[in-house]
Enzyme design. Structure first.
Site, mmCIF file in Angstrom:
data_model
loop_
_atom_site.group_PDB
_atom_site.id
_atom_site.type_symbol
_atom_site.label_atom_id
_atom_site.label_comp_id
_atom_site.label_asym_id
_atom_site.label_seq_id
_atom_site.Cartn_x
_atom_site.Cartn_y
_atom_site.Cartn_z
ATOM 1 N N HIS A 8 0.873 -1.173 0.000
ATOM 2 C CA HIS A 8 0.000 0.000 0.000
ATOM 3 C C HIS A 8 0.912 1.225 0.000
ATOM 4 O O HIS A 8 1.419 1.618 1.047
ATOM 5 C CB HIS A 8 -0.872 0.020 1.256
ATOM 6 C CG HIS A 8 -1.717 -1.212 1.419
ATOM 7 N ND1 HIS A 8 -3.004 -1.296 0.958
ATOM 8 C CD2 HIS A 8 -1.458 -2.418 1.995
ATOM 9 C CE1 HIS A 8 -3.511 -2.492 1.246
ATOM 10 N NE2 HIS A 8 -2.584 -3.192 1.872
ATOM 11 N N ASN A 12 -6.834 0.277 -2.318
ATOM 12 C CA ASN A 12 -7.574 0.983 -1.258
ATOM 13 C C ASN A 12 -6.969 2.353 -0.943
ATOM 14 O O ASN A 12 -6.746 2.695 0.206
ATOM 15 C CB ASN A 12 -7.656 0.129 0.013
ATOM 16 C CG ASN A 12 -6.290 -0.150 0.637
ATOM 17 O OD1 ASN A 12 -5.278 -0.146 -0.060
ATOM 18 N ND2 ASN A 12 -6.260 -0.394 1.928
ATOM 19 N N LYS A 49 -9.147 -7.013 -6.920
ATOM 20 C CA LYS A 49 -9.111 -7.215 -5.473
ATOM 21 C C LYS A 49 -10.504 -7.103 -4.891
ATOM 22 O O LYS A 49 -11.247 -6.164 -5.192
ATOM 23 C CB LYS A 49 -8.197 -6.145 -4.840
ATOM 24 C CG LYS A 49 -8.121 -6.169 -3.316
ATOM 25 C CD LYS A 49 -7.164 -7.246 -2.821
ATOM 26 C CE LYS A 49 -7.133 -7.382 -1.307
ATOM 27 N NZ LYS A 49 -6.184 -6.484 -0.659
ATOM 28 N N HIS A 106 -2.708 -12.302 2.799
ATOM 29 C CA HIS A 106 -2.343 -12.328 4.222
ATOM 30 C C HIS A 106 -3.031 -13.397 5.081
ATOM 31 O O HIS A 106 -3.725 -13.082 6.045
ATOM 32 C CB HIS A 106 -2.487 -10.943 4.869
ATOM 33 C CG HIS A 106 -3.733 -10.159 4.551
ATOM 34 N ND1 HIS A 106 -4.983 -10.708 4.579
ATOM 35 C CD2 HIS A 106 -3.907 -8.855 4.217
ATOM 36 C CE1 HIS A 106 -5.875 -9.786 4.279
ATOM 37 N NE2 HIS A 106 -5.251 -8.652 4.048
ATOM 38 N N ASP A 165 2.484 -6.911 2.695
ATOM 39 C CA ASP A 165 1.320 -6.125 3.114
ATOM 40 C C ASP A 165 1.811 -4.817 3.749
ATOM 41 O O ASP A 165 1.300 -4.379 4.793
ATOM 42 C CB ASP A 165 0.404 -6.900 4.062
ATOM 43 C CG ASP A 165 -0.931 -6.192 4.291
ATOM 44 O OD1 ASP A 165 -1.202 -5.182 3.607
ATOM 45 O OD2 ASP A 165 -1.705 -6.658 5.160
#
Ligand code: NCD
Ligand code: ZN
Ligand code: ZN
Ligand code: ZN
Length: 410
Positions: free
Chosen positions: A59, A91, A140, A195, A278
């Site tokens: 991210h 996101n 996703k 994850h 992640d």
């Protein structure tokens, strides 16, 4: 520019060989015992050259939260961690759920010094946009609440979205993993479970073959459920929250020692396909608020943690390369990456298994400047990272040379 990496041990086809790598036009031109003349030569004596890592889950926070991270700082952290390609999650703010926002993200990502690709987001009504989106790693789907408010829960929507791409990546926790597997069986695509954190989730995810999946070789082959885990689940447990508080809180949360043991077993027995970071940076101030956000950074520490574990005989180099280089390239069908092979892109990590160093918050390159592994003394670090034949990380020094978006095989 041409570049020769000499005197190192090269990881190729599961073994180490003392060979030189000759790089030309950003590609691995020759793997050879010869001493070819290049414009620049790197002495990799006492070091090992592995494929650059492909981190399928980061991210980098652009657009919308560049106070936490941006494509330059995130990619600098990645380069320092031996990562040469990242796949960025949707996101962001706004979320990457339509074509225009994907193009905007493409523009922002030009700052990156490691190669990059994008996962495309899904919403209740963006099927037409998903169909238009080209050159994305996956679609996703968020089946649980997490940073970004993209949770989907209408069954008819989920059913449709699961048919929308060859690879569907899922944020699902606990039983939602079973639902995702059920949905993918009917959609005949590949499922990538992000994850995975517990023994139970791993058990839910156990080897599924999906009939009539859309794969490389056509529509009649068998698809797969792929499993990702993250360094924090392998090296921390819920006990660490006592000491670290919200700095050890992410989605899904840290689990027990038994869960951790099951994950390590999953690495050995092939139930786990990839390790990804992640990398989910939030500022220290945000983490100290009462309503703190979930997520921890990880790009700079993943490879050192794994190399340290290798020095402790807990994992082999072969496993590390499989889980962090070869498998992500194959699962997401990333072109010309994941291996040291003539004709492939010159994306490489030169590692020093003898280098001992402590993880220190204030030395990190991620904009958030903290890590749950602060203070850990690790043996085994990347010494140099090469992206498209350019030296972007050289023993602590970063070179700001821009990288490229990846391409995917059909
Ligand atoms: C991620 C984030 O902050 O973007 N947080 C997290 O705890 N893992 C979102 C996610 O991957 O679920
Ligand atoms: Zn998630
Ligand atoms: Zn069914
Ligand atoms: Zn994530």
């Amino acid at each position: 520019m041409s570049l020769l990496i000499k005197n190192g041990k090269i990881y190729q086809n599961g073994a180490l060989a003392r060979k030189n790598i000759f790089i030309k036009n950003h590609k691995i031109d020759k793997i050879t015992s010869q001493d070819l003349k290049a414009e620049k030569t790197i002495d990799a004596k006492n070091k090992i050259v592995i494929p650059g890592l492909i981190d399928s889950h980061v991210h980098f926070r652009e657009p919308g939260a560049t106070h936490k991270e941006d494509f330059l700082t995130g990619s600098m952290a990645a380069a320092a961690g031996g990562i040469t390609t990242v796949l960025d999650m949707p996101n962001t703010n706004p979320a990457t759920t339509n074509l225009q926002r994907l193009e905007e993200k493409r523009r922002l990502a030009k700052k990156s010094i490691v190669n990059y690709g994008f996962h495309f987001g899904s919403t209740n009504d963006n099927m037409p946009e998903i169909e238009k989106a080209k050159n994305v790693a996956s679609v996703k789907v968020y089946m649980d609440f997490t940073t970004g408010d993209l949770k989907l829960d209408k069954l008819d929507v989920l059913k449709k979205i699961f048919t929308s791409n060859k690879t569907i990546s899922v944020h699902g926790e606990n039983e939602n993993i079973l639902e995702a597997i059920e949905l993918i069986q009917h959609a005949h695509n590949h499922l990538y479970l992000c994850h995975v954190s517990s023994k139970e989730e791993l058990h839910y995810a156990k080897r599924h073959k999906i009939k009539n999946a859309r794969t490389k070789s056509g529509t009649n082959s068998v698809g797969r459920v792929f499993v990702e885990t993250c360094p924090h689940y392998l090296f921390l447990t819920a006990k660490d929250i006592n000491k670290l508080g919200s700095f050890a809180e992410m989605k899904p949360g840290l689990k027990t020692k038994q869960d951790q043991k099951a994950l390590w077993q999953g690495l050995y027995n092939g139930r786990i396909d990839t390790i990804a970071t992640d990398h989910a940076p939030h500022t220290k101030e945000e983490k100290m608020q009462e309503n703190y956000p979930y997520g921890v950074p990880g790009c700079e520490t993943m490879l050192p943690l794994l190399l340290n574990a290798m020095n402790e005989k807990k994992i082999t180099l072969k496993k590390i390369v499989q889980l962090c280089c070869e498998n992500p390239a194959e699962i997401f069908r990333i072109k010309n990456k994941g291996r040291i092979k003539e004709g492939y892109d010159a994306d490489l990590a030169i590692i020093d298994l003898n280098l001992e160093k402590e993880v220190k918050n204030d030395e990190l390159l991620t904009k958030c400047k903290w890590s749950p592994f602060d203070g850990w003394k690790l043996k085994g670090w990347p010494a140099m990272t090469i992206v498209n034949g350019n030296i972007v990380f050289d023993n602590g020094k970063v070179n700001n040379i821009k990288a490229k978006e990846v391409a995917y095989d059909e």
